[in-house]
Write a protein that holds these residues in place. Structure first.
Motif, PDB file in Angstrom:
ATOM      1  N   TYR A  71       0.752  -1.318  -0.079  1.00 27.48           N
ATOM      2  CA  TYR A  71      -0.234  -0.308  -0.069  1.00 27.48           C
ATOM      3  C   TYR A  71       0.581   1.275   0.249  1.00 27.48           C
ATOM      4  CZ  TYR A  71      -3.690  -3.083   1.179  1.00 27.48           C
ATOM      5  OH  TYR A  71      -5.225  -3.936   1.231  1.00 27.48           O
ATOM      6  N   PRO A  72       0.742   2.464  -0.337  1.00 23.08           N
ATOM      7  CA  PRO A  72       0.975   3.721  -0.497  1.00 23.08           C
ATOM      8  C   PRO A  72       1.083   4.414   1.237  1.00 23.08           C
ATOM      9  CG  PRO A  72      -0.913   4.216  -1.231  1.00 23.08           C
ATOM     10  CD  PRO A  72      -1.075   2.589  -1.185  1.00 23.08           C
ATOM     11  N   GLU A  73       2.004   3.214   1.669  1.00 24.78           N
ATOM     12  CA  GLU A  73       1.828   4.725   3.608  1.00 24.78           C
ATOM     13  C   GLU A  73       3.222   4.716   3.650  1.00 24.78           C
ATOM     14  OE1 GLU A  73      -0.724   4.293   4.018  1.00 24.78           O
ATOM     15  OE2 GLU A  73      -1.741   3.456   2.933  1.00 24.78           O
ATOM     16  N   ILE A 142       2.473   9.377   6.331  1.00 24.83           N
ATOM     17  CA  ILE A 142       1.691   9.222   4.893  1.00 24.83           C
ATOM     18  C   ILE A 142       1.197   8.623   4.225  1.00 24.83           C
ATOM     19  CG2 ILE A 142       2.670  10.585   2.919  1.00 24.83           C
ATOM     20  CD1 ILE A 142       5.094  11.977   4.116  1.00 24.83           C
ATOM     21  N   THR A 143       0.205   9.417   3.605  1.00 18.57           N
ATOM     22  CA  THR A 143      -0.616   8.016   3.430  1.00 18.57           C
ATOM     23  C   THR A 143      -1.199   8.823   1.703  1.00 18.57           C
ATOM     24  OG1 THR A 143      -2.041   6.442   3.550  1.00 18.57           O
ATOM     25  CG2 THR A 143      -2.552   8.922   4.674  1.00 18.57           C
ATOM     26  N   LYS A 144      -1.666   7.980   0.452  1.00 20.97           N
ATOM     27  CA  LYS A 144      -2.091   8.169  -0.452  1.00 20.97           C
ATOM     28  C   LYS A 144      -3.793   7.473  -0.577  1.00 20.97           C
ATOM     29  CE  LYS A 144      -1.190   6.145  -4.402  1.00 20.97           C
ATOM     30  NZ  LYS A 144      -0.114   6.579  -5.549  1.00 20.97           N
ATOM     31  N   GLU A 145      -4.551   8.295  -0.697  1.00 17.46           N
ATOM     32  CA  GLU A 145      -6.086   7.044  -1.425  1.00 17.46           C
ATOM     33  C   GLU A 145      -6.087   7.304  -2.042  1.00 17.46           C
ATOM     34  OE1 GLU A 145     -10.314   8.508  -0.592  1.00 17.46           O
ATOM     35  OE2 GLU A 145      -9.651   9.728   1.007  1.00 17.46           O
ATOM     36  N   THR A 146      -6.206   6.332  -2.808  1.00 13.61           N
ATOM     37  CA  THR A 146      -6.059   5.000  -4.257  1.00 13.61           C
ATOM     38  C   THR A 146      -8.226   5.065  -4.714  1.00 13.61           C
ATOM     39  OG1 THR A 146      -6.144   3.230  -3.585  1.00 13.61           O
ATOM     40  CG2 THR A 146      -4.045   4.105  -3.756  1.00 13.61           C
ATOM     41  N   ILE A 147      -8.630   5.398  -3.991  1.00 20.99           N
ATOM     42  CA  ILE A 147      -9.986   4.923  -4.508  1.00 20.99           C
ATOM     43  C   ILE A 147     -10.391   5.681  -5.644  1.00 20.99           C
ATOM     44  CG2 ILE A 147     -10.330   2.929  -3.150  1.00 20.99           C
ATOM     45  CD1 ILE A 147     -12.378   5.689  -1.795  1.00 20.99           C
ATOM     46  N   ARG A 236       2.397   9.280  -7.255  1.00 20.22           N
ATOM     47  CA  ARG A 236       0.585   9.228  -7.560  1.00 20.22           C
ATOM     48  C   ARG A 236       0.569   8.574  -8.003  1.00 20.22           C
ATOM     49  NH1 ARG A 236       0.492  15.202 -10.150  1.00 20.22           N
ATOM     50  NH2 ARG A 236       1.409  14.256 -11.417  1.00 20.22           N
ATOM     51  N   LYS A 237       1.127   7.529  -9.149  1.00 21.43           N
ATOM     52  CA  LYS A 237       0.800   6.670 -10.239  1.00 21.43           C
ATOM     53  C   LYS A 237      -0.857   5.767  -9.896  1.00 21.43           C
ATOM     54  CE  LYS A 237       1.797   2.253 -12.778  1.00 21.43           C
ATOM     55  NZ  LYS A 237       3.093   1.776 -12.750  1.00 21.43           N
ATOM     56  N   PRO A 238      -1.754   5.927 -10.067  1.00 19.89           N
ATOM     57  CA  PRO A 238      -2.942   4.439  -9.485  1.00 19.89           C
ATOM     58  C   PRO A 238      -2.501   3.701  -8.976  1.00 19.89           C
ATOM     59  CG  PRO A 238      -3.284   5.669 -11.297  1.00 19.89           C
ATOM     60  CD  PRO A 238      -2.050   6.143 -11.084  1.00 19.89           C
ATOM     61  N   GLU A 239      -2.783   2.694  -8.006  1.00 20.61           N
ATOM     62  CA  GLU A 239      -2.895   1.392  -7.708  1.00 20.61           C
ATOM     63  C   GLU A 239      -0.968   1.292  -7.431  1.00 20.61           C
ATOM     64  OE1 GLU A 239      -4.709  -0.984 -10.068  1.00 20.61           O
ATOM     65  OE2 GLU A 239      -6.781  -0.094  -9.783  1.00 20.61           O
ATOM     66  N   SER A 240      -0.413   2.442  -7.015  1.00 21.82           N
ATOM     67  CA  SER A 240       1.194   1.960  -6.872  1.00 21.82           C
ATOM     68  C   SER A 240       1.361   1.826  -5.497  1.00 21.82           C
ATOM     69  CB  SER A 240       2.347   3.139  -7.688  1.00 21.82           C
ATOM     70  OG  SER A 240       1.643   4.597  -6.953  1.00 21.82           O
ATOM     71  N   SER A 241       2.464   1.118  -4.647  1.00 20.03           N
ATOM     72  CA  SER A 241       2.505   0.957  -2.970  1.00 20.03           C
ATOM     73  C   SER A 241       3.619   2.207  -3.132  1.00 20.03           C
ATOM     74  CB  SER A 241       2.618  -0.998  -3.060  1.00 20.03           C
ATOM     75  OG  SER A 241       3.790  -0.568  -4.165  1.00 20.03           O
ATOM     76  N   ALA A 242       4.887   1.699  -2.275  1.00 19.52           N
ATOM     77  CA  ALA A 242       5.415   2.908  -1.094  1.00 19.52           C
ATOM     78  C   ALA A 242       6.283   2.073  -1.845  1.00 19.52           C
ATOM     79  CB  ALA A 242       5.529   3.259  -0.069  1.00 19.52           C
ATOM     80  N   ILE A 243       7.728   2.674  -1.648  1.00 18.24           N
ATOM     81  CA  ILE A 243       8.922   2.281  -2.323  1.00 18.24           C
ATOM     82  C   ILE A 243       9.957   2.995  -0.825  1.00 18.24           C
ATOM     83  CG2 ILE A 243      10.857   2.967  -4.400  1.00 18.24           C
ATOM     84  CD1 ILE A 243       8.735   3.463  -5.826  1.00 18.24           C
ATOM     85  N   ASP A 244      10.655   1.779  -1.236  1.00 19.92           N
ATOM     86  CA  ASP A 244      11.940   1.628  -0.253  1.00 19.92           C
ATOM     87  C   ASP A 244      13.433   1.941  -1.288  1.00 19.92           C
ATOM     88  OD1 ASP A 244      11.404   1.019   2.532  1.00 19.92           O
ATOM     89  OD2 ASP A 244      10.943  -1.234   1.710  1.00 19.92           O
TER      90      ASP A 244
END
Length: 300
Positions: A71-73, A142-147, A236-244
């Motif tokens: 998830y984008p968290e 920080i989070t992102k809402e993807t719906i 911002r890319k839809p349905e993308s998770s976070a990145i290390d």
């Protein structure tokens, strides 16, 4: 409004526990967003890697930032080490195992879930035993809402202070690429240094924040800050998770603060150098065709 102080619990063998030395994560943790003509495009948290004990010893491979694989968290912390490092790892593993949040949750709902999970763990933590817990710790989430058709970013600050308890608030997002929040004892030096970057040729860009972070860390006077940079982010890319991200720093490779030797599978992760340029993990050089981002303000 402040949260209520959770009830504190005593534990057996207090006399022995009092000899435990506190791990200080005074740190330098910086969060920021990147903004383009369509709005918020990215968000990042960067931290140093040093954990210190009463100024007598330090360990330069401590993890300060977290990113979900599903998830984008994002989350970064400073202050006390023991409680956050245990609980945040547990919370993010729950997120990645799909037992805590789902893609239909709003940013506010995800924040409340993460916050309540941290607080529920803290209720059982022996904060009344001298020597275990620092007087304060802070989390930036920080989070992102993807719906939504246009993904929505939100950021929240959570902090606990001895004698006051928990507080939490939403952090307003700027309308240009800029800092969200700085945490830790190193934030004073960072903020002073960032004044140069705000007036420099890269002002108003995401890379300026990271340029300043690396420059500050390389010259920092605070003995509680050190080690290599570590960074996590979301796009911002839809349905993308976070990145290390892996980081090329002083000609070495680091991932979440730990150095990595050369291996054939290094490019399984995304690499950045201190200039925030996209790099090849094998060569440690910027990838062909990527935009170069020099930092003319860095101090040698």
């Amino acid at each position: 409004a402040p949260w209520h102080e959770p009830r504190q619990f005593a534990i057996a063998g207090q006399a022995n526990v009092r000899f435990i030395q506190k791990g200080n994560n005074m740190s330098l943790v910086v969060s920021w967003i990147g903004v383009d003509t369509h709005g918020t495009a990215s968000a990042y948290i960067a931290g140093d890697s040093r954990i210190s004990w009463n100024k007598s010893a330090h360990f330069d491979y401590g993890r300060k930032v977290y990113a979900s694989k599903q998830y984008p968290e994002l989350l970064g912390y400073c202050g006390d080490v023991l409680f956050p490092s245990i609980v945040v790892s547990q919370v993010f593993e729950m997120i990645d195992r799909n037992v805590l949040i789902n893609e239909k949750h709003t940013c506010k709902q995800k924040y409340e879930i993460v916050k309540n999970k941290i607080l529920s763990s803290f209720k059982s933590y022996p904060t009344d035993v001298a020597g275990i817990t620092q007087d304060q710790f802070q989390f930036i989430y920080i989070t992102k809402e993807t719906i939504l058709k246009k993904p929505k970013f939100e950021a929240y600050l959570m902090d606990w202070k001895k004698g006051r308890g928990w507080r939490g608030k939403e952090v307003a997002l700027p309308n240009k690429s800029s800092i969200l929040y700085t945490l830790g004892s190193g934030s004073i030096e960072y903020t002073e240094n960032y004044k140069r970057y705000e007036e420099g040729p890269t002002h108003g860009t995401s890379r300026a924040v990271f340029h300043c972070f690396c420059d500050t860390l390389s010259h920092i006077r605070d003995p509680n800050c050190g080690g290599a940079p570590q960074i996590v982010g979301i796009y911002r890319k839809p349905e993308s998770s976070a990145i290390d991200f892996g980081v090329i720093y002083k000609n070495n490779r680091y991932f979440l603060g730990k150095n990595i030797e050369k291996a054939s599978y290094l490019n399984n992760i995304e690499w950045r150098n201190r200039l925030f340029e996209i790099c090849d993990g094998l060569t440690k050089k910027p990838k062909p065709g990527v935009a170069r981002q020099p930092d003319i303000l860095k101090r040698d």
